[in-house]
Design a protein around this motif. Structure first.
Motif, PDB file in Angstrom:
ATOM      1  N   ASP A 280       2.975 -18.712 -65.902  1.00 19.23           N
ATOM      2  CA  ASP A 280       3.309 -20.062 -66.321  1.00 19.23           C
ATOM      3  C   ASP A 280       4.472 -19.987 -67.304  1.00 19.23           C
ATOM      4  O   ASP A 280       4.340 -19.353 -68.358  1.00 19.23           O
ATOM      5  CB  ASP A 280       2.131 -20.738 -67.042  1.00 19.23           C
ATOM      6  CG  ASP A 280       1.027 -21.157 -66.105  1.00 19.23           C
ATOM      7  OD1 ASP A 280       1.337 -21.531 -64.968  1.00 19.23           O
ATOM      8  OD2 ASP A 280      -0.141 -21.115 -66.522  1.00 19.23           O
TER       9      ASP A 280
ATOM     10  N   TRP B  86      12.173 -18.175 -60.291  1.00 17.75           N
ATOM     11  CA  TRP B  86      10.749 -18.248 -59.981  1.00 17.75           C
ATOM     12  C   TRP B  86      10.540 -18.374 -58.488  1.00 17.75           C
ATOM     13  O   TRP B  86      11.334 -18.976 -57.796  1.00 17.75           O
ATOM     14  CB  TRP B  86      10.128 -19.483 -60.662  1.00 17.75           C
ATOM     15  CG  TRP B  86      10.188 -19.434 -62.142  1.00 17.75           C
ATOM     16  CD1 TRP B  86      11.133 -20.016 -62.943  1.00 17.75           C
ATOM     17  CD2 TRP B  86       9.286 -18.778 -63.008  1.00 17.75           C
ATOM     18  NE1 TRP B  86      10.859 -19.746 -64.244  1.00 17.75           N
ATOM     19  CE2 TRP B  86       9.724 -18.986 -64.322  1.00 17.75           C
ATOM     20  CE3 TRP B  86       8.145 -18.019 -62.795  1.00 17.75           C
ATOM     21  CZ2 TRP B  86       9.060 -18.476 -65.423  1.00 17.75           C
ATOM     22  CZ3 TRP B  86       7.477 -17.516 -63.897  1.00 17.75           C
ATOM     23  CH2 TRP B  86       7.943 -17.748 -65.187  1.00 17.75           C
TER      24      TRP B  86
ATOM     25  N   VAL C 206       1.025 -22.978 -59.427  1.00 16.99           N
ATOM     26  CA  VAL C 206       2.128 -22.610 -60.321  1.00 16.99           C
ATOM     27  C   VAL C 206       2.807 -21.352 -59.803  1.00 16.99           C
ATOM     28  O   VAL C 206       2.413 -20.777 -58.793  1.00 16.99           O
ATOM     29  CB  VAL C 206       1.624 -22.404 -61.765  1.00 16.99           C
ATOM     30  CG1 VAL C 206       1.192 -23.718 -62.376  1.00 16.99           C
ATOM     31  CG2 VAL C 206       0.492 -21.401 -61.789  1.00 16.99           C
ATOM     32  N   PHE C 207       3.828 -20.895 -60.491  1.00 17.44           N
ATOM     33  CA  PHE C 207       4.634 -19.759 -60.054  1.00 17.44           C
ATOM     34  C   PHE C 207       3.867 -18.451 -60.174  1.00 17.44           C
ATOM     35  O   PHE C 207       3.092 -18.261 -61.070  1.00 17.44           O
ATOM     36  CB  PHE C 207       5.892 -19.664 -60.914  1.00 17.44           C
ATOM     37  CG  PHE C 207       6.703 -20.906 -60.902  1.00 17.44           C
ATOM     38  CD1 PHE C 207       6.806 -21.688 -62.043  1.00 17.44           C
ATOM     39  CD2 PHE C 207       7.356 -21.320 -59.765  1.00 17.44           C
ATOM     40  CE1 PHE C 207       7.552 -22.852 -62.041  1.00 17.44           C
ATOM     41  CE2 PHE C 207       8.109 -22.472 -59.756  1.00 17.44           C
ATOM     42  CZ  PHE C 207       8.207 -23.242 -60.892  1.00 17.44           C
ATOM     43  N   ASP C 208       4.159 -17.504 -59.260  1.00 21.17           N
ATOM     44  CA  ASP C 208       3.518 -16.205 -59.367  1.00 21.17           C
ATOM     45  C   ASP C 208       4.480 -15.033 -59.227  1.00 21.17           C
ATOM     46  O   ASP C 208       4.064 -13.903 -59.232  1.00 21.17           O
ATOM     47  CB  ASP C 208       2.362 -16.065 -58.381  1.00 21.17           C
ATOM     48  CG  ASP C 208       2.804 -16.171 -56.941  1.00 21.17           C
ATOM     49  OD1 ASP C 208       4.014 -16.256 -56.676  1.00 21.17           O
ATOM     50  OD2 ASP C 208       1.928 -16.160 -56.080  1.00 21.17           O
TER      51      ASP C 208
ATOM     52  N   HIS D 197      -1.541 -16.190 -61.951  1.00 22.03           N
ATOM     53  CA  HIS D 197      -0.187 -16.721 -61.920  1.00 22.03           C
ATOM     54  C   HIS D 197       0.508 -16.688 -63.275  1.00 22.03           C
ATOM     55  O   HIS D 197      -0.113 -16.577 -64.321  1.00 22.03           O
ATOM     56  CB  HIS D 197      -0.170 -18.139 -61.358  1.00 22.03           C
ATOM     57  CG  HIS D 197      -1.180 -19.035 -61.987  1.00 22.03           C
ATOM     58  ND1 HIS D 197      -2.444 -19.181 -61.473  1.00 22.03           N
ATOM     59  CD2 HIS D 197      -1.123 -19.822 -63.069  1.00 22.03           C
ATOM     60  CE1 HIS D 197      -3.130 -20.025 -62.223  1.00 22.03           C
ATOM     61  NE2 HIS D 197      -2.350 -20.429 -63.198  1.00 22.03           N
TER      62      HIS D 197
ATOM     63  N   ASN E  33       1.121 -19.670 -52.761  1.00 23.05           N
ATOM     64  CA  ASN E  33       0.821 -21.094 -52.606  1.00 23.05           C
ATOM     65  C   ASN E  33      -0.172 -21.599 -53.642  1.00 23.05           C
ATOM     66  O   ASN E  33      -0.992 -22.465 -53.373  1.00 23.05           O
ATOM     67  CB  ASN E  33       0.310 -21.394 -51.190  1.00 23.05           C
ATOM     68  CG  ASN E  33       1.348 -21.075 -50.150  1.00 23.05           C
ATOM     69  OD1 ASN E  33       2.526 -21.367 -50.361  1.00 23.05           O
ATOM     70  ND2 ASN E  33       0.947 -20.459 -49.062  1.00 23.05           N
ATOM     71  N   SER E  34      -0.119 -21.011 -54.842  1.00 22.49           N
ATOM     72  CA  SER E  34      -0.955 -21.531 -55.924  1.00 22.49           C
ATOM     73  C   SER E  34      -0.233 -22.709 -56.558  1.00 22.49           C
ATOM     74  O   SER E  34       0.893 -23.037 -56.196  1.00 22.49           O
ATOM     75  CB  SER E  34      -1.228 -20.432 -56.957  1.00 22.49           C
ATOM     76  OG  SER E  34      -0.008 -19.986 -57.513  1.00 22.49           O
TER      77      SER E  34
ATOM     78  N   ASN F  54       7.026 -18.893 -55.592  1.00 21.26           N
ATOM     79  CA  ASN F  54       5.599 -19.105 -55.455  1.00 21.26           C
ATOM     80  C   ASN F  54       5.191 -18.554 -54.097  1.00 21.26           C
ATOM     81  O   ASN F  54       5.358 -19.206 -53.082  1.00 21.26           O
ATOM     82  CB  ASN F  54       5.308 -20.602 -55.560  1.00 21.26           C
ATOM     83  CG  ASN F  54       3.830 -20.894 -55.536  1.00 21.26           C
ATOM     84  OD1 ASN F  54       3.054 -20.152 -54.961  1.00 21.26           O
ATOM     85  ND2 ASN F  54       3.449 -21.987 -56.147  1.00 21.26           N
TER      86      ASN F  54
END
Length: 189
Positions: free
Chosen positions: A60, A31, A39-41, A58, A36-37, A33
Motif C-alpha cells: 500500500d 505499481w 491494492v497494488f502488489d 499487498h 487482482n487484489s 497489480n
C-alpha cells in the motif's frame, strides 16, 4: 612511450564502472497489480522489483510510510515479499523500517545465497551477508491478525551486475589503438 599509452588505455577499458550505492525512495517507481487484489502488489524502481509472495498480501503506498506491506484478510498470519533485480546480482546494503503494524515486531531476510538476518526495531538497518544475491525474501512470521510494516527506503548496490566499460575508457582505447597503428605504419614506410 606510445606502446605504454596504448596498454594503459587498453587496461582502463576493461575496468568496471564503479556505481555508487543506489537508494530506492519507494515513491517514484511503477505499481502493478498482478494478483487482482484490491491494492497494488508489485512495485518497480530503477530496475529493482518488490513483489508479494501470496495472493491477497499487498503493498500500500503511504501505509505506515512510503510503502507498507501487510497480509490480506484471507491470510491469517505471516506476510512475505521479495526484492530482486530481474535475475541480475546485487547487494542489499540497508533497509529503512518506519513502523510495524499490530502483531509484527521483526522481519527475517533470506538471500538467494542462503544467508539470513533478522531485523527488529525501527530506522535504517544495516544488512549483513546479502552481497551478490539475485533475490532477498523478507518475511514477517507472526501468529494471527494483521502483520505489516512500513518502510521508507532500501539501499542497494548493483555494481557486481554492471561490469560495463566506462565511455571515457573506450575513447582512450580507441586513441591508443589509433596511435599504435600510426606508429606501426610509419615504421613500415
Amino acid at each position: 612511450m606510445k606502446k605504454f599509452a596504448c596498454l594503459a588505455a587498453f587496461a582502463l577499458c576493461f575496468s568496471a564502472a564503479q556505481a555508487n550505492p543506489l537508494t530506492l525512495d519507494l515513491t517514484s517507481g511503477a505499481w502493478a497489480n498482478l494478483h487482482n487484489s484490491a491494492v497494488f502488489d508489485t512495485y518497480t524502481e530503477s530496475g529493482f522489483r518488490l513483489r508479494t509472495v501470496r495472493a491477497g498480501d499487498h503493498f500500500d503506498p503511504g501505509y505506515l510510510s512510503d510503502i507498507g506491506i501487510h497480509n490480506g484478510f484471507q491470510n491469517g498470519d505471516n506476510v512475505s515479499w521479495v526484492l530482486d533485480f530481474f535475475g541480475a546480482s546485487f547487494s542489499l546494503l540497508n533497509f529503512d523500517i518506519a513502523a510495524y503494524d499490530a502483531g509484527a515486531t521483526s522481519i527475517t531476510l533470506t538471500g538467494s545465497n542462503g544467508a539470513t538476518q533478522t531485523l527488529s526495531g525501527l530506522g535504517n538497518m544495516a544488512i549483513n551477508g546479502m552481497g551478490d544475491v539475485t533475490s532477498v525474501v523478507f518475511n514477517i512470521d507472526q501468529d494471527g491478525g494483521t502483520q505489516g510494516v512500513g518502510f521508507a527506503a532500501i539501499s542497494v548496490d548493483a555494481t557486481p551486475a554492471q561490469q560495463v566499460p566506462l565511455p571515457g575508457s573506450l575513447a582512450l582505447l580507441g586513441l591508443g589503438l589509433g596511435a599504435l597503428g600510426i606508429s606501426r605504419r610509419r615504421r613500415t614506410k
